[in-house]
Design an enzyme around this catalytic site. Structure first.
Site, PDB file in Angstrom:
ATOM      1  N   GLY A 303       9.268  -7.402  -3.901  1.00 39.92           N
ATOM      2  CA  GLY A 303       9.764  -6.715  -5.079  1.00 39.92           C
ATOM      3  C   GLY A 303       8.989  -7.055  -6.343  1.00 39.92           C
ATOM      4  O   GLY A 303       7.771  -7.267  -6.316  1.00 39.92           O
ATOM      5  N   SER A 304       9.708  -7.133  -7.462  1.00 44.63           N
ATOM      6  CA  SER A 304       9.060  -7.248  -8.771  1.00 44.63           C
ATOM      7  C   SER A 304       8.388  -8.593  -9.023  1.00 44.63           C
ATOM      8  O   SER A 304       7.683  -8.739 -10.027  1.00 44.63           O
ATOM      9  CB  SER A 304      10.077  -6.970  -9.878  1.00 44.63           C
ATOM     10  OG  SER A 304      10.502  -5.627  -9.835  1.00 44.63           O
ATOM     11  N   THR A 305       8.586  -9.574  -8.150  1.00 45.23           N
ATOM     12  CA  THR A 305       7.793 -10.795  -8.303  1.00 45.23           C
ATOM     13  C   THR A 305       6.305 -10.465  -8.192  1.00 45.23           C
ATOM     14  O   THR A 305       5.468 -11.160  -8.765  1.00 45.23           O
ATOM     15  CB  THR A 305       8.171 -11.850  -7.237  1.00 45.23           C
ATOM     16  OG1 THR A 305       7.986 -11.292  -5.932  1.00 45.23           O
ATOM     17  CG2 THR A 305       9.617 -12.302  -7.401  1.00 45.23           C
ATOM     18  N   PHE A 306       5.987  -9.377  -7.462  1.00 42.51           N
ATOM     19  CA  PHE A 306       4.588  -8.962  -7.313  1.00 42.51           C
ATOM     20  C   PHE A 306       4.011  -8.428  -8.616  1.00 42.51           C
ATOM     21  O   PHE A 306       2.788  -8.355  -8.770  1.00 42.51           O
ATOM     22  CB  PHE A 306       4.477  -7.905  -6.204  1.00 42.51           C
ATOM     23  CG  PHE A 306       3.808  -8.413  -4.956  1.00 42.51           C
ATOM     24  CD1 PHE A 306       2.704  -7.776  -4.421  1.00 42.51           C
ATOM     25  CD2 PHE A 306       4.280  -9.549  -4.318  1.00 42.51           C
ATOM     26  CE1 PHE A 306       2.084  -8.251  -3.271  1.00 42.51           C
ATOM     27  CE2 PHE A 306       3.677 -10.023  -3.175  1.00 42.51           C
ATOM     28  CZ  PHE A 306       2.570  -9.389  -2.649  1.00 42.51           C
ATOM     29  N   LYS A 307       4.869  -8.053  -9.564  1.00 36.72           N
ATOM     30  CA  LYS A 307       4.361  -7.606 -10.857  1.00 36.72           C
ATOM     31  C   LYS A 307       3.643  -8.744 -11.591  1.00 36.72           C
ATOM     32  O   LYS A 307       2.790  -8.494 -12.449  1.00 36.72           O
ATOM     33  CB  LYS A 307       5.515  -7.067 -11.704  1.00 36.72           C
ATOM     34  CG  LYS A 307       6.084  -5.768 -11.181  1.00 36.72           C
ATOM     35  CD  LYS A 307       7.331  -5.333 -11.937  1.00 36.72           C
ATOM     36  CE  LYS A 307       7.919  -4.055 -11.317  1.00 36.72           C
ATOM     37  NZ  LYS A 307       9.218  -3.684 -11.905  1.00 36.72           N
TER      38      LYS A 307
END
Length: 581
Positions: A303-307
């Site tokens: 999820g948004s940890t990849f941002k």
């Protein structure tokens, strides 16, 4: 000579012997004194033999009494623990606490050719071992072999009771049994052994892979004391982490949960938990779910940890700076898909705002500037697309599209389309915060000098400085507010990923994660938590990462930071320092 003459001669000799006056010595008869002397010698020899036998039996009796008084309740051939040598090395935590050790036990065997009555033997053994497989044991006792294992690793009480039965053809052999004092506390890190004391999971298997198993196979092992293996795990922090993970899973009624605490400067794993877990003393009980180590052997869309990685990629490329802005007013439509923001601001956003508000649109546009090839190269450089190298055998290879297209790059930029392990996500996150150095994780102690020699520079120091700023900003003003700990500068990024259900993404089933570092001004540790499909009674919004995974990080840091030597920072008025952005 005639028959009559022979009779006369015999009579003559008989008369001479019976009534003559001849001297006894002349007839070959021994003297009376010699006879008495021989009789006395014989009696002396008999007395000596009797005394000798009496002494031997007294010694034997005395030893039996000694053994009986030493432990009157148990008859056992198991020696005292402090006199036994281990065939496997002890496993210790970084502070010397025992995580695994060998103890001596016995196993029950039979010699079928010596069994008198197999039916009676099975019946008697069942009184001590009620869960005995009667049919299997009967077949073993009736077999034509000369040796059969009946039950491995008995307790001393079981051995004592079986000995009291007095069954012919039944015996015991001393064996080694692995004992884990902490039970399930660090099960996925330590692993476990099989009934033959051979490592089959975790660091136990790693130890065998270093040559112990090969030596045992060719009979070159002995009972000599082996140097213990010290791990990087801190048992105190491990206990805290497991408590937090178990509580979160029970609170949110999730499928699974986990977490890791890692030193960002050395790559040492201080604690790692995947729950459900299992007790390595009874590994079979956890076979259904507990054996799965989701931290290193499970892959998930993070999820948004990849941002965090997409933003770092854009900044490190030099094509984007913190002062740049991107238009996030309108959704992105591509290939029949529509990319929109969960909490859209519907305006132009700066790079810090894109990170703070977790904008899918803004993040996708930053990835587009770098390009598909550059995006794939960066994630490969960060170790997120290849199998992680560490001591644990249970490590899964990430999955990615066979062919990267623009739609793939866009979705991967915000955490969909690539599945990786939570542990290597934490490792890559550490590189964002420690100055840009990617260090392979280790479960063994490692010095800063050793880590520096093994590290690879993957981003510029300036990029790392910018990412620390963004992480801290997000914890103060963004989705990471629930991870804040008074006195400790915590920074982090949430990730709420929709899971695939029946081939389609479902916003009713989330995989939540939180990637954090502290103290964020000069990070020493990275903490990552995840919770799989959390459920609440307050609606789906309450099950987002900021309300589930972030509080886990808060609890872990607040309880473990003092143990790790991280001192809180307070202002002159005694209040915790809190930087605003």
């Amino acid at each position: 000579m005639s028959f009559l003459s022979r009779i006369m001669v015999v009579k003559s000799k008989a008369h001479f012997s019976a009534g003559g006056n001849n001297h006894p010595g002349d007839l070959g008869i021994p003297f009376q004194g010699t006879r008495k002397k021989s009789s006395n010698q014989a009696r002396s020899r008999v007395a000596i033999v009797i005394i000798s036998f009496a002494a031997v039996y007294c010694v034997i009796g005395g030893r039996l009494v000694q053994y009986g008084l030493a432990n009157p309740d148990t008859v056992s051939s198991i020696g005292r623990a402090d006199n036994l040598m281990a065939s496997r090395p002890d496993i210790l935590d970084r502070n010397g606490e025992i995580l695994a050790t060998d103890i001596r036990t016995v196993s029950l065997y039979a010699e079928p050719h010596k069994i008198v009555d197999a039916d009676e033997a099975v019946e008697q053994l069942s009184t001590v071992l009620p869960n005995l497989n009667v049919a299997e044991i009967y077949n073993k006792l009736k077999s034509k072999s000369r040796f059969q294992w009946l039950r491995r690793q008995l307790t001393p009480k079981q051995q004592s009771e079986i000995l009291a039965l007095g069954i012919p053809g039944i015996g015991f052999r001393p064996e080694k049994r692995r004992f884990y004092p902490g039970g399930a506390t660090a099960s996925h890190v330590i692993g476990h052994v099989n009934v033959d004391n051979r490592g089959i999971a975790g660091m136990e298997r790693w130890i065998d892979n270093q040559g112990l198993a090969d030596l045992a196979a060719i009979g070159m092992t002995s009972d000599a004391k082996i140097e213990p293996v010290k791990l990087s795990i801190d048992l105190r922090v491990q206990n805290i982490l497991r408590d937090v993970v178990v509580d979160a899973m029970e609170k949110f009624k999730s499928l699974a949960a986990g977490g890791v605490v890692m030193d960002v400067k050395t790559g040492e794993i201080l604690a790692m938990v995947s729950y459900p877990d299992y007790d390595p003393n009874k590994p079979a009980d956890g076979a259904k779910e507990g054996w799965m180590n989701r931290m290193s052997n499970g892959t998930f869309e993070m999820g948004s940890t990849f941002k965090s990685f997409t933003t770092a990629m854009a900044l490190d490329s030099g094509k984007v700076t913190l002062n740049d802005s991107f238009d996030a007013r309108f959704p992105i439509r591509i290939g029949g898909f529509t990319i929109k923001d969960f909490h859209g601001k519907h305006r132009v956003l700066t790079v810090p705002e894109i990170f703070q508000y977790s904008s899918n649109i803004g993040t996708a546009k930053m990835a587009d500037i770098v390009g598909i090839a550059g995006h794939k190269e960066f994630l490969t450089r960060m170790g997120l697309l290849s199998r992680m190298q560490t001591e644990l055998p249970e490590v899964k290879t990430p999955s990615q599209p066979r062919e990267w297209k623009k739609i793939n790059s866009i979705t991967i930029s915000f955490g969909h389309g690539v599945s990786t392990t939570p542990l290597q996500t934490a490792v890559a996150g550490a590189a964002l915060l420690n100055g840009g150095h990617l260090i392979e994780p280790t479960f063994l102690p490692r010095t800063a000098q050793e880590a520096e020699a093994a590290s690879t520079t993957v981003i510029k120091k300036s990029t790392s400085d910018d990412m620390r700023y963004l992480f801290r900003r997000n914890a103060v003003n963004g989705s990471g507010k629930n991870a804040r700990v008074p006195g400790f500068n915590v920074g982090g990024k949430t990730g709420t990923a929709d899971k695939v259900v029946n081939g389609r993404y479902s916003n009713a089933a989330n995989f939540n994660a939180f990637l954090a570092g502290f103290p964020i001004d000069d990070p020493r540790y990275v903490v990552l938590t995840f919770i799989d499909e959390p459920k609440t009674d307050k609606g789906n919004g309450a099950a987002l990462a900021g309300n589930t995974a972030a509080p886990m990080v808060r609890d872990i840091i607040s309880r473990s930071a003092p143990l790790l030597g991280v001192e809180p920072k307070f202002g002159e008025d005694g209040s915790a320092l809190l930087v605003s952005y």
